[in-house]
Design a protein around this motif. Structure first.
Motif, PDB file in Angstrom:
ATOM      1  N   GLY A   1     -38.003  34.206 -19.728  1.00  0.00           N
ATOM      2  CA  GLY A   1     -37.570  34.589 -21.070  1.00  0.00           C
ATOM      3  C   GLY A   1     -36.601  33.574 -21.635  1.00  0.00           C
ATOM      4  O   GLY A   1     -36.169  32.659 -20.926  1.00  0.00           O
ATOM      5  N   PRO A   2     -36.257  33.712 -22.915  1.00  0.00           N
ATOM      6  CA  PRO A   2     -35.367  32.755 -23.571  1.00  0.00           C
ATOM      7  C   PRO A   2     -33.919  32.882 -23.100  1.00  0.00           C
ATOM      8  O   PRO A   2     -33.580  33.795 -22.335  1.00  0.00           O
ATOM      9  CB  PRO A   2     -35.499  33.116 -25.060  1.00  0.00           C
ATOM     10  N   ALA A   3     -33.081  31.967 -23.575  1.00  0.00           N
ATOM     11  CA  ALA A   3     -31.684  31.891 -23.139  1.00  0.00           C
ATOM     12  C   ALA A   3     -30.931  33.183 -23.428  1.00  0.00           C
ATOM     13  O   ALA A   3     -31.052  33.766 -24.510  1.00  0.00           O
ATOM     14  CB  ALA A   3     -31.005  30.717 -23.854  1.00  0.00           C
ATOM     15  N   ALA A   4     -30.151  33.622 -22.448  1.00  0.00           N
ATOM     16  CA  ALA A   4     -29.251  34.779 -22.576  1.00  0.00           C
ATOM     17  C   ALA A   4     -29.969  36.081 -22.929  1.00  0.00           C
ATOM     18  O   ALA A   4     -29.395  36.974 -23.539  1.00  0.00           O
ATOM     19  CB  ALA A   4     -28.141  34.489 -23.592  1.00  0.00           C
ATOM     20  N   ALA A   5     -31.216  36.200 -22.512  1.00  0.00           N
ATOM     21  CA  ALA A   5     -31.964  37.440 -22.757  1.00  0.00           C
ATOM     22  C   ALA A   5     -31.564  38.535 -21.768  1.00  0.00           C
ATOM     23  O   ALA A   5     -31.857  39.708 -21.985  1.00  0.00           O
ATOM     24  CB  ALA A   5     -33.462  37.174 -22.660  1.00  0.00           C
ATOM     25  N   GLY A   6     -30.917  38.137 -20.672  1.00  0.00           N
ATOM     26  CA  GLY A   6     -30.543  39.104 -19.641  1.00  0.00           C
ATOM     27  C   GLY A   6     -31.336  38.930 -18.358  1.00  0.00           C
ATOM     28  O   GLY A   6     -31.304  39.790 -17.483  1.00  0.00           O
TER      29      GLY A   6
ATOM     30  N   PHE B   1     -41.364  39.421 -18.781  1.00  0.00           N
ATOM     31  CA  PHE B   1     -40.874  38.470 -19.785  1.00  0.00           C
ATOM     32  C   PHE B   1     -39.824  39.209 -20.596  1.00  0.00           C
ATOM     33  O   PHE B   1     -40.120  40.163 -21.308  1.00  0.00           O
ATOM     34  CB  PHE B   1     -42.015  37.963 -20.672  1.00  0.00           C
ATOM     35  N   VAL B   2     -38.581  38.774 -20.412  1.00  0.00           N
ATOM     36  CA  VAL B   2     -37.426  39.481 -20.985  1.00  0.00           C
ATOM     37  C   VAL B   2     -36.994  38.790 -22.275  1.00  0.00           C
ATOM     38  O   VAL B   2     -36.772  37.577 -22.286  1.00  0.00           O
ATOM     39  CB  VAL B   2     -36.260  39.471 -19.973  1.00  0.00           C
ATOM     40  N   THR B   3     -36.887  39.556 -23.345  1.00  0.00           N
ATOM     41  CA  THR B   3     -36.449  38.987 -24.620  1.00  0.00           C
ATOM     42  C   THR B   3     -35.345  39.857 -25.213  1.00  0.00           C
ATOM     43  O   THR B   3     -35.072  40.956 -24.738  1.00  0.00           O
ATOM     44  CB  THR B   3     -37.594  38.925 -25.649  1.00  0.00           C
ATOM     45  N   ALA B   4     -34.725  39.337 -26.270  1.00  0.00           N
ATOM     46  CA  ALA B   4     -33.812  40.113 -27.120  1.00  0.00           C
ATOM     47  C   ALA B   4     -33.692  39.300 -28.404  1.00  0.00           C
ATOM     48  O   ALA B   4     -34.020  38.104 -28.422  1.00  0.00           O
ATOM     49  CB  ALA B   4     -32.448  40.295 -26.457  1.00  0.00           C
ATOM     50  N   SER B   5     -33.243  39.928 -29.459  1.00  0.00           N
ATOM     51  CA  SER B   5     -33.124  39.218 -30.739  1.00  0.00           C
ATOM     52  C   SER B   5     -32.125  38.070 -30.602  1.00  0.00           C
ATOM     53  O   SER B   5     -31.229  38.108 -29.747  1.00  0.00           O
ATOM     54  CB  SER B   5     -32.651  40.179 -31.825  1.00  0.00           C
TER      55      SER B   5
ATOM     56  N   GLU C   1     -24.559  36.948 -29.317  1.00  0.00           N
ATOM     57  CA  GLU C   1     -23.327  37.729 -29.156  1.00  0.00           C
ATOM     58  C   GLU C   1     -22.994  37.915 -27.668  1.00  0.00           C
ATOM     59  O   GLU C   1     -21.842  37.765 -27.250  1.00  0.00           O
ATOM     60  CB  GLU C   1     -23.470  39.081 -29.857  1.00  0.00           C
ATOM     61  N   ARG C   2     -24.007  38.218 -26.871  1.00  0.00           N
ATOM     62  CA  ARG C   2     -23.763  38.400 -25.435  1.00  0.00           C
ATOM     63  C   ARG C   2     -23.242  37.120 -24.798  1.00  0.00           C
ATOM     64  O   ARG C   2     -22.303  37.144 -24.001  1.00  0.00           O
ATOM     65  CB  ARG C   2     -25.060  38.808 -24.731  1.00  0.00           C
TER      66      ARG C   2
ATOM     67  N   SER D   1     -32.910  44.124 -26.528  1.00  0.00           N
ATOM     68  CA  SER D   1     -32.004  44.165 -27.697  1.00  0.00           C
ATOM     69  C   SER D   1     -31.241  45.474 -27.774  1.00  0.00           C
ATOM     70  O   SER D   1     -30.049  45.492 -28.063  1.00  0.00           O
ATOM     71  CB  SER D   1     -32.788  43.980 -28.997  1.00  0.00           C
ATOM     72  N   ASP D   2     -31.951  46.585 -27.540  1.00  0.00           N
ATOM     73  CA  ASP D   2     -31.311  47.895 -27.643  1.00  0.00           C
ATOM     74  C   ASP D   2     -31.257  48.610 -26.298  1.00  0.00           C
ATOM     75  O   ASP D   2     -31.177  49.837 -26.244  1.00  0.00           O
ATOM     76  CB  ASP D   2     -32.064  48.769 -28.659  1.00  0.00           C
ATOM     77  N   LEU D   3     -31.357  47.831 -25.215  1.00  0.00           N
ATOM     78  CA  LEU D   3     -31.316  48.443 -23.886  1.00  0.00           C
ATOM     79  C   LEU D   3     -30.006  48.111 -23.191  1.00  0.00           C
ATOM     80  O   LEU D   3     -29.530  46.983 -23.261  1.00  0.00           O
ATOM     81  CB  LEU D   3     -32.442  47.897 -22.996  1.00  0.00           C
ATOM     82  N   SER D   4     -29.444  49.099 -22.498  1.00  0.00           N
ATOM     83  CA  SER D   4     -28.299  48.799 -21.638  1.00  0.00           C
ATOM     84  C   SER D   4     -28.843  48.082 -20.402  1.00  0.00           C
ATOM     85  O   SER D   4     -30.057  48.094 -20.155  1.00  0.00           O
ATOM     86  CB  SER D   4     -27.605  50.091 -21.202  1.00  0.00           C
TER      87      SER D   4
END
Ligand code: CDP
Ligand code: CDP
Length: 201
Positions: free
Chosen positions: A9-14, A123-127, A133-134, A182-185
């Motif tokens: 996944g992309p940078a800092a996606a978790g 494949f882990v993503t987030a906005s 911000e993270r 994005s909206d997951l803990s």
């Protein structure tokens, strides 16, 4: 037992956080493959040749405390576009993935190039905003002098370079499960990953 979990996944996606937690949950070993490129990039910033640095990489190089900066991340992304650099790091990653007892590897090309036969691919993503911000909170929390705008620019530049390069570009494997954090803990993301792995074990 051999069992490989590929997390891209992309940078800092978790990816790293998820990988560590998943590895703990199953007793698998974990390899953060980004550290291989960060360690190579750090040596290049010190004047080394990228391909020679990748070929000579030693365990203590990836344990350096100074690899988690935007400057090293950018250098990593630049050396990661060089096919000979990637080639020098393939065998180590494949051997790690097939070690006895299970392995989790996170990076950009694990499910596509390093371990196309991995038992589980995520494949882990987030906005962009959430990822920036993270990472901003993480780096400023360590006392680094960063701005929100600078961190966002770093992530977007790297994502563009990482996904557009010819050598092992970042892309989700056809058989990867997408997890948008994005909206997951962290707990929710771990639970989702654990469920996918249990279904394949
Ligand atoms: O490895 P990658 O660059 O993909 O990301 P990471 O280092 O695991 O995560 C970046 C930051 O986001 C860390 O400080 C995590 O604690 C945080 N994070 C989060 O707040 N929520 C998640 N679901 C995942 C990570
Ligand atoms: O933690 P973050 O997601 O910000 O970065 P990383 O996973 O430590 O990776 C740093 C850089 O190494 C990425 O921007 C990629 O250019 C490169 N990389 C790669 O090309 N292939 C991998 N398997 C892992 C990282």
């Amino acid at each position: 037992m051999k069992f490989t979990v590929a997390i891209d996944g992309p940078a800092a996606a978790g990816k790293g956080t998820l990988s560590k937690r998943v590895a703990e949950a199953f007793g698998f070993a974990h390899l953060d493959t980004g550290l291989l490129y960060r360690a190579t990039g750090a040596k290049v910033l010190e004047g080394a040749d990228p391909v020679a640095a990748a070929r000579a990489l030693a365990p203590e190089d990836t344990a350096r405390e100074d690899l988690r900066t935007s400057q090293v991340a950018q250098a990593a992304s630049r050396v990661a576009a060089i096919a000979e650099v990637r080639a020098a790091l393939v065998q180590f990653q494949r051997d790690f993935a097939r070690r006895e007892g299970g392995a989790v590897l996170d990076g950009r090309d694990i499910g596509t190039v390093i371990c196309p036969d991995a038992e589980v691919k995520l494949f882990v993503t987030a906005s962009d905003a959430v990822r920036a911000e993270r990472r901003y909170l993480e780096l400023s929390g360590k006392g680094q002098d960063v701005s929100r705008e600078g961190v966002l620019r770093d992530l977007q530049e790297r994502d563009a370079r990482d996904s557009q390069r010819d050598a092992a570009p970042m892309t989700a494997a056809d058989d990867a499960v997408l997890i948008d954090t994005s909206d997951l803990s962290i707990e929710d993301a771990v639970a989702e990953a654990v469920a996918h792995i249990k279904a394949k074990l």
